[in-house]
Design a protein around this motif. Structure first.
Motif, short mmCIF file in Angstrom:
data_model
loop_
_atom_site.label_atom_id
_atom_site.label_comp_id
_atom_site.label_asym_id
_atom_site.label_seq_id
_atom_site.Cartn_x
_atom_site.Cartn_y
_atom_site.Cartn_z
N SER A 1 0.84 -1.20 0.00
CA SER A 1 0.00 0.00 0.00
C SER A 1 0.87 1.25 0.00
CB SER A 1 -0.91 0.02 1.23
OG SER A 1 -0.16 0.29 2.41
N LYS A 2 0.34 2.33 -0.52
CA LYS A 2 1.09 3.58 -0.51
C LYS A 2 1.40 4.02 0.92
CE LYS A 2 1.19 8.33 -2.22
NZ LYS A 2 0.52 9.37 -3.04
N LYS A 3 0.46 3.82 1.81
CA LYS A 3 0.66 4.18 3.22
C LYS A 3 1.87 3.45 3.79
CE LYS A 3 -1.60 4.05 7.75
NZ LYS A 3 -2.83 3.64 8.49
N SER A 4 1.96 2.15 3.54
CA SER A 4 3.07 1.37 4.08
C SER A 4 4.39 1.74 3.41
CB SER A 4 2.80 -0.13 3.89
OG SER A 4 1.78 -0.55 4.77
N ALA A 5 4.36 1.99 2.10
CA ALA A 5 5.57 2.38 1.39
C ALA A 5 6.09 3.73 1.91
CB ALA A 5 5.30 2.46 -0.11
N VAL A 6 5.19 4.66 2.13
CA VAL A 6 5.58 5.96 2.68
C VAL A 6 6.16 5.80 4.08
CG1 VAL A 6 4.70 8.19 3.50
CG2 VAL A 6 3.99 7.31 1.27
N ALA A 7 5.55 4.93 4.89
CA ALA A 7 6.04 4.69 6.25
C ALA A 7 7.47 4.17 6.22
CB ALA A 7 5.13 3.71 6.97
N MET A 8 7.77 3.27 5.27
CA MET A 8 9.13 2.75 5.18
C MET A 8 10.13 3.86 4.87
SD MET A 8 8.75 -0.95 3.23
CE MET A 8 10.54 -1.18 3.19
N GLN A 9 9.72 4.85 4.09
CA GLN A 9 10.63 5.91 3.67
C GLN A 9 10.66 7.11 4.61
OE1 GLN A 9 10.22 6.89 -0.57
NE2 GLN A 9 9.35 4.86 -0.96
N THR A 10 9.82 7.10 5.62
CA THR A 10 9.74 8.23 6.55
C THR A 10 10.64 7.99 7.76
OG1 THR A 10 7.44 8.64 5.90
CG2 THR A 10 8.20 9.63 7.97
N PRO A 11 11.63 8.88 8.00
CA PRO A 11 12.54 8.67 9.13
C PRO A 11 11.83 8.59 10.47
CG PRO A 11 13.44 10.31 7.64
CD PRO A 11 12.02 10.04 7.18
N VAL A 12 12.22 7.60 11.26
CA VAL A 12 11.75 7.45 12.62
C VAL A 12 12.75 8.10 13.58
CG1 VAL A 12 11.17 5.79 14.45
CG2 VAL A 12 10.49 5.34 12.08
N SER A 13 14.03 8.05 13.19
CA SER A 13 15.09 8.68 13.99
C SER A 13 16.02 9.42 13.03
CB SER A 13 15.88 7.63 14.77
OG SER A 13 16.78 6.96 13.90
N ASP A 14 16.97 10.15 13.60
CA ASP A 14 17.92 10.86 12.75
C ASP A 14 19.17 10.02 12.48
OD1 ASP A 14 19.12 10.90 15.22
OD2 ASP A 14 19.23 13.08 15.41
N GLY A 15 19.14 8.74 12.85
CA GLY A 15 20.27 7.85 12.57
C GLY A 15 20.55 7.75 11.08
N GLU A 16 21.82 7.77 10.71
CA GLU A 16 22.26 7.62 9.33
C GLU A 16 21.55 8.58 8.37
OE1 GLU A 16 23.47 3.70 7.93
OE2 GLU A 16 22.53 2.87 9.71
N GLY A 17 21.40 9.82 8.81
CA GLY A 17 20.78 10.82 7.96
C GLY A 17 19.27 10.82 8.00
N GLY A 18 18.70 9.90 8.76
CA GLY A 18 17.25 9.76 8.84
C GLY A 18 16.85 8.36 8.47
N TYR A 19 16.66 7.49 9.47
CA TYR A 19 16.37 6.08 9.23
C TYR A 19 14.90 5.80 9.45
CZ TYR A 19 17.69 1.18 8.62
OH TYR A 19 17.83 -0.10 8.12
N GLY A 20 14.26 5.21 8.42
CA GLY A 20 12.86 4.83 8.51
C GLY A 20 12.73 3.37 8.87
N LEU A 21 12.03 2.60 8.04
CA LEU A 21 11.84 1.17 8.27
C LEU A 21 12.62 0.41 7.20
CD1 LEU A 21 7.97 1.24 8.95
CD2 LEU A 21 9.85 1.68 10.56
N ALA A 22 13.89 0.20 7.47
CA ALA A 22 14.83 -0.47 6.56
C ALA A 22 15.14 0.35 5.31
CB ALA A 22 14.35 -1.86 6.17
N LEU A 23 14.79 1.62 5.33
CA LEU A 23 15.22 2.56 4.30
C LEU A 23 15.67 3.84 5.00
CD1 LEU A 23 12.42 2.12 1.59
CD2 LEU A 23 14.79 1.33 1.44
N ARG A 24 16.71 4.46 4.48
CA ARG A 24 17.28 5.65 5.11
C ARG A 24 17.36 6.79 4.11
NH1 ARG A 24 23.74 5.71 4.78
NH2 ARG A 24 23.12 7.87 4.53
N SER A 25 17.59 7.98 4.62
CA SER A 25 17.74 9.16 3.77
C SER A 25 19.20 9.45 3.52
CB SER A 25 17.09 10.38 4.45
OG SER A 25 15.71 10.18 4.66
#
Length: 382
Positions: A290-314
């Motif tokens: 789903s788009k919601k889940s894909a966006v959640a994966m790409q949205t940083p949860v912490s500022d680790g490694e430039g912004g770490y989401g759910l197995a994807l980082r910025s």
């Protein structure tokens, strides 16, 4: 007369075809320079532009000892980019209503997962996926026994001193546990779940189970020794662990497949997988996320490694002025990267099976140079 003409025409065709082959295998100057600078054994790259795969290239050696050239269809163990396949799987299960990111991870995995310094703080699935769980790899991560208090009297050492949800530390154990939860929730063995629900729908060749793949396509990985400046093959990268799989216990033996790093796939197919995330879960045949889940994966949860989401980082420093999303991998001498811009629909995959890994902050300079060169060649000003 006709025979001589046909023979001459055939000779011209063969010469032209051979020339095309040479040109197709030639290393672009910019890539050649980078490979030489960092002593790369072999290199595969892929470029996506406007949401389409526009270029793949493989250069150098698949196996130096046997003098086997690297080809586009060859597959690598891609290390930690594998985590995104595990996260994609768990988010599919969330889309199906079978799990929630706020679930107590202890209940999902079937034994107590609590930081003993903060026993009242629930460690959630979201925390595990984002490396904010307060867990570490000090006890190892190749078996769940290390964190199961019933199996390891030192399980408390798996936890850091900060409260879960209030700090970041990259931890491989997190994702071997996630793989276990995928089995418990789906009822499917981890490697088979990924194949059926991600690889097959995207028509990709790869997987976590060595014995299910064509061993002739495996790229030999080489570990660099900085002191002797030599490479040593790392056969452990493709250890099939067949005996352990024969005695497999669903929902506990999952680390055998290494959900945290064990995906084997080519650069081109990894780029096709990347396009799905670039399009927020949508594929040509529909949706696998789903788009919601894909966006959640790409949205940083912490500022680790430039912004770490759910197995994807910025990553804001790979291409000037562009905010990219993706992941890197490193193991057994391999260095991989997958980064994309979901707004402008371009991205890159780079995989080397061995190099002199001169680091610049959080990734090898080789990776940075390759992404910059591929951007200049295929994306900038076009």
């Amino acid at each position: 007369m006709f025979k001589r003409f046909f023979t001459a025409l055939l000779a011209v065709f063969i010469t032209a075809f051979s020339a095309l082959q040479v040109r197709a295998q030639a290393v672009p100057p910019a890539i050649d320079s980078i490979m030489k600078k960092f002593d790369a054994v072999g290199l595969s790259v892929a470029v996506v532009k406007k949401g389409k795969l526009v270029y793949t290239g493989s250069f150098g050696w698949k196996n130096r000892e046997q003098q086997l050239p690297l080809k586009d269809q060859d597959i690598f163990r891609i290390a930690s980019i594998s985590k995104s396949f595990s996260a994609t799987s768990i988010m599919q299960l969330a889309d199906a209503g079978k799990v929630s990111l706020d679930d107590d991870f202890s209940k999902l995995i079937g034994f107590k997962v609590r930081n003993p310094k903060f026993p009242e703080t629930v460690i959630t699935l979201r925390m595990v996926l984002s490396h904010t769980s307060s867990l570490n790899d000090s006890q190892g991560y190749f078996t769940l026994d290390v964190i199961d208090p019933a199996k390891n009297p030192n399980a408390a050492k798996c936890y850091n001193d900060y409260e879960p949800g209030k700090g970041y530390q990259y931890c491989n154990l997190n994702f071997n546990m996630v793989g276990t939860v995928i089995e418990k929730v789906s009822g499917e063995r981890f490697d088979q779940y990924v194949k059926r629900h991600i690889l097959d729908p995207l028509k990709l060749y790869g997987g976590y189970c060595v014995d299910s793949l064509d061993k002739n396509r495996f790229v030999t990985l080489y570990e660099w020794d900085g002191k002797t400046k030599t490479f040593t093959p790392a056969p452990g990268a493709y250890n099939p662990r067949s005996g352990e799989i024969r005695n497999y216990v669903m929902g506990y033996s999952t680390p055998v497949f290494s959900p945290t790093g064990g995906m084997k796939i080519s650069a081109g197919d990894l780029a096709r997988y990347m396009i799905m995330h670039m399009n927020y879960g949508k594929t040509g045949a529909g949706r696998i996320l789903s788009k919601k889940s894909a966006v959640a994966m790409q949205t940083p949860v912490s500022d680790g490694e430039g912004g770490y989401g759910l197995a994807l980082r910025s990553a804001n420093d790979l291409v000037p002025g562009k905010k990219m999303t993706g992941h890197t991998g490193s193991a057994y001498g391999l260095y991989s990267s997958m980064f994309f811009d979901p707004k402008e629909k371009f991205g890159f995959v780079t995989i080397t099976n061995g190099c002199n890994p001169v680091y610049n902050e959080d990734m090898p300079q080789l990776t940075r140079d390759l992404i910059a060169a591929l951007y200049r060649e295929f994306i900038a000003g076009r």
